[in-house]
Design a protein around this motif. Sequence first.
Motif, short mmCIF file in Angstrom:
data_model
loop_
_atom_site.label_atom_id
_atom_site.label_comp_id
_atom_site.label_asym_id
_atom_site.label_seq_id
_atom_site.Cartn_x
_atom_site.Cartn_y
_atom_site.Cartn_z
N LEU A 194 1.11 -1.46 -0.16
CA LEU A 194 0.02 0.01 0.01
C LEU A 194 1.14 1.57 -0.07
O LEU A 194 0.39 2.09 -0.72
CB LEU A 194 -0.72 0.14 1.42
N ASN A 195 1.87 1.26 0.89
CA ASN A 195 2.52 2.65 1.34
C ASN A 195 3.90 3.17 -0.12
O ASN A 195 3.85 4.07 -0.37
CB ASN A 195 3.48 2.43 1.97
N ILE A 196 3.65 1.88 -1.01
CA ILE A 196 4.64 1.95 -2.19
C ILE A 196 4.06 3.08 -2.78
O ILE A 196 5.02 3.60 -3.62
CB ILE A 196 5.10 0.90 -3.01
N HIS A 197 2.85 3.08 -2.66
CA HIS A 197 1.71 4.11 -3.57
C HIS A 197 2.17 5.20 -3.61
O HIS A 197 1.38 6.03 -3.97
CB HIS A 197 0.11 3.56 -3.61
N SER A 198 2.63 5.66 -1.84
CA SER A 198 2.58 7.31 -1.54
C SER A 198 3.49 8.08 -1.66
O SER A 198 4.71 6.90 -1.98
CB SER A 198 2.84 6.58 -0.07
N GLY A 199 2.62 9.08 -2.00
CA GLY A 199 3.92 10.14 -2.61
C GLY A 199 4.97 9.84 -1.47
O GLY A 199 5.75 10.80 -2.21
N ASN A 200 4.73 10.33 -0.27
CA ASN A 200 5.87 9.61 0.92
C ASN A 200 6.65 8.90 0.60
O ASN A 200 7.60 8.76 1.23
CB ASN A 200 5.38 10.07 2.09
N PHE A 201 6.71 8.08 0.22
CA PHE A 201 7.80 6.65 0.03
C PHE A 201 8.93 7.17 -0.09
O PHE A 201 9.45 7.47 -1.00
CB PHE A 201 6.84 5.27 -0.66
N ILE A 202 9.72 6.17 0.58
CA ILE A 202 11.56 6.56 0.39
C ILE A 202 11.88 5.54 0.17
O ILE A 202 12.48 4.78 0.82
CB ILE A 202 12.24 7.88 1.72
N HIS A 203 12.40 5.11 -0.81
CA HIS A 203 13.57 4.03 -1.08
C HIS A 203 14.73 4.71 -0.99
O HIS A 203 15.11 5.74 -1.36
CB HIS A 203 13.28 3.96 -2.88
N SER A 204 15.41 3.43 -0.16
CA SER A 204 16.82 4.58 0.41
C SER A 204 17.51 3.33 0.23
O SER A 204 17.46 1.91 -0.08
CB SER A 204 16.37 4.57 1.73
N ASP A 205 18.73 3.57 -0.56
CA ASP A 205 20.24 2.89 -0.36
C ASP A 205 20.62 2.05 0.81
O ASP A 205 21.44 1.81 0.96
CB ASP A 205 21.33 3.44 -1.55
N ASN A 206 20.46 3.03 1.92
CA ASN A 206 20.76 3.28 3.24
C ASN A 206 19.85 1.53 4.41
O ASN A 206 18.48 2.47 4.35
CB ASN A 206 21.40 4.37 3.75
N VAL A 207 20.33 1.56 5.06
CA VAL A 207 19.49 0.63 5.77
C VAL A 207 18.91 1.36 6.98
O VAL A 207 17.54 0.41 7.15
CB VAL A 207 20.45 -0.69 6.21
N ASN A 208 19.42 2.52 7.52
CA ASN A 208 18.86 2.45 8.97
C ASN A 208 18.23 3.81 8.50
O ASN A 208 17.34 4.77 9.40
CB ASN A 208 19.86 3.72 9.26
N THR A 209 17.76 4.61 6.92
CA THR A 209 16.73 5.18 6.96
C THR A 209 15.59 4.42 5.77
O THR A 209 15.77 4.04 5.10
CB THR A 209 17.74 6.72 6.23
N GLY A 210 14.72 5.27 5.18
CA GLY A 210 13.96 5.47 4.41
C GLY A 210 12.76 4.49 5.02
O GLY A 210 12.51 4.59 6.18
N SER A 211 11.56 4.18 4.32
CA SER A 211 10.24 3.39 4.08
C SER A 211 10.34 2.02 4.70
O SER A 211 9.17 0.92 4.51
CB SER A 211 9.16 4.05 3.57
N LYS A 212 11.53 1.58 4.36
CA LYS A 212 11.79 -0.28 4.54
C LYS A 212 13.43 -0.26 5.09
O LYS A 212 14.27 0.24 3.98
CB LYS A 212 11.78 -0.42 3.07
N ARG A 213 13.51 -0.15 6.23
CA ARG A 213 14.53 -0.90 7.15
C ARG A 213 15.14 -1.87 6.97
O ARG A 213 14.09 -2.73 7.50
CB ARG A 213 14.77 0.77 7.88
N THR A 214 16.16 -2.56 7.55
CA THR A 214 16.57 -3.67 8.44
C THR A 214 15.83 -3.15 9.95
O THR A 214 16.50 -2.41 11.15
CB THR A 214 18.13 -4.32 8.26
N PHE A 215 15.81 -4.71 10.61
CA PHE A 215 15.15 -4.52 11.66
C PHE A 215 16.15 -4.17 12.76
O PHE A 215 15.71 -3.21 13.91
CB PHE A 215 14.16 -6.10 12.64
N SER A 216 17.23 -4.90 12.43
CA SER A 216 18.20 -4.98 13.24
C SER A 216 19.30 -3.27 13.73
O SER A 216 18.76 -2.54 14.60
CB SER A 216 20.42 -4.93 13.02
N SER A 217 18.38 -1.95 13.00
CA SER A 217 19.21 -1.32 12.79
C SER A 217 18.02 -0.03 13.46
O SER A 217 18.44 0.72 14.52
CB SER A 217 18.70 0.01 11.44
#
Length: 338
Positions: A194-217
């Motif tokens: 759902l959220n991938i269709h939001s204008g605010n969705f952030i694809h990030s190259d960093n595992v600590n930021t963006g709309s999908k991150r690692t749980f470890s971060s």
Amino acid sequence: QFPFGRRLPCDIYWHGVSFHDNDIFSGQVNKFPGMTEMVRKITLSRAVRTMQDLFPLEYNFYPRSWILPEEFPLFVDEVRMMKDSDPSWKPTFIVKPDGGCQGDGIYLIKDPSDIRLTGSSQSRPAVVQEYICKPLLVDKLKFDIRLYVLLKSLEPLEIYIAKDGLSRFCTEPYQEPTLKNLHQVFMHLTNYSLNIHSGNFIHSDNVNTGSKRTFSSILCRLSSRGADVKKLWSDIISLVIKTIIALTPELKVYYQSDIPAGKPGPTCFQILGFDILLMKNLKPMLLEVNANPSMRIEHEQELSPGVFENVPSPVDEEVKVAVIRDTLRLVDPQKKKR
């Protein structure tokens, strides 16, 4: 890949969707018979509720749930009774269609008399649950955790939990549900699709930021705030084990009907996706279990209207490659021979 099925024996069969082969007599299959049915929303709710009746304190990690349409009158009565005994209780409920996935058809209501519910409860099977109003927020956003769990065997019961998972974020700052914001899916629903269709969705190259991150971060951030991360992990492990224990009796029935004891047949293993929400007090709550968690390590990006390309996703790659690699190591058929 064998689109028309494979007849020569091999060590590991990796099926796309479910266990569907009666001609496999040896080796290992990456799906359990009946797993897809067992983790559907209604079946899972029933299995966990059976355990809640027996061990209420052990199974307090699953929100109060009712099965529609059959328990609609019970739902109405119980909510009325709870409101009468505590007039300050202002609940919100989340309605999830039984066969839905990727957030399809999910909506929030404040009252059992909501017209959408009374209309659809008569036809479409669904689970209605108490909505968790006080989730843990990171950067003012609600998020959930997708953890990967390998069920390596049913007898003996052998479970492995991947050390890292994905944290999937909403794309609008969270506010507690009110009649005005109930429909704001980007605020309340953590589903990636759902959220991938939001204008605010952030694809990030960093595992600590963006709309999908690692749980470890996320764990690192919590730890730096002084949270007891060890206790959180042990609570999550306990939730996973107890959920699988609730599913095991019926899974064994499916298994024995497809692969009867004494007959030649494969052994099974399966990677499950556990979706978990952390409450403000760091208590993990089980949202659902996915029998076919996506193992994609790229996402679609729209270059121009209607034109998409696949772009690598570093976060997915970091978590999922490790999950598949370690699964293959754990089920390695050559291990016994060495």
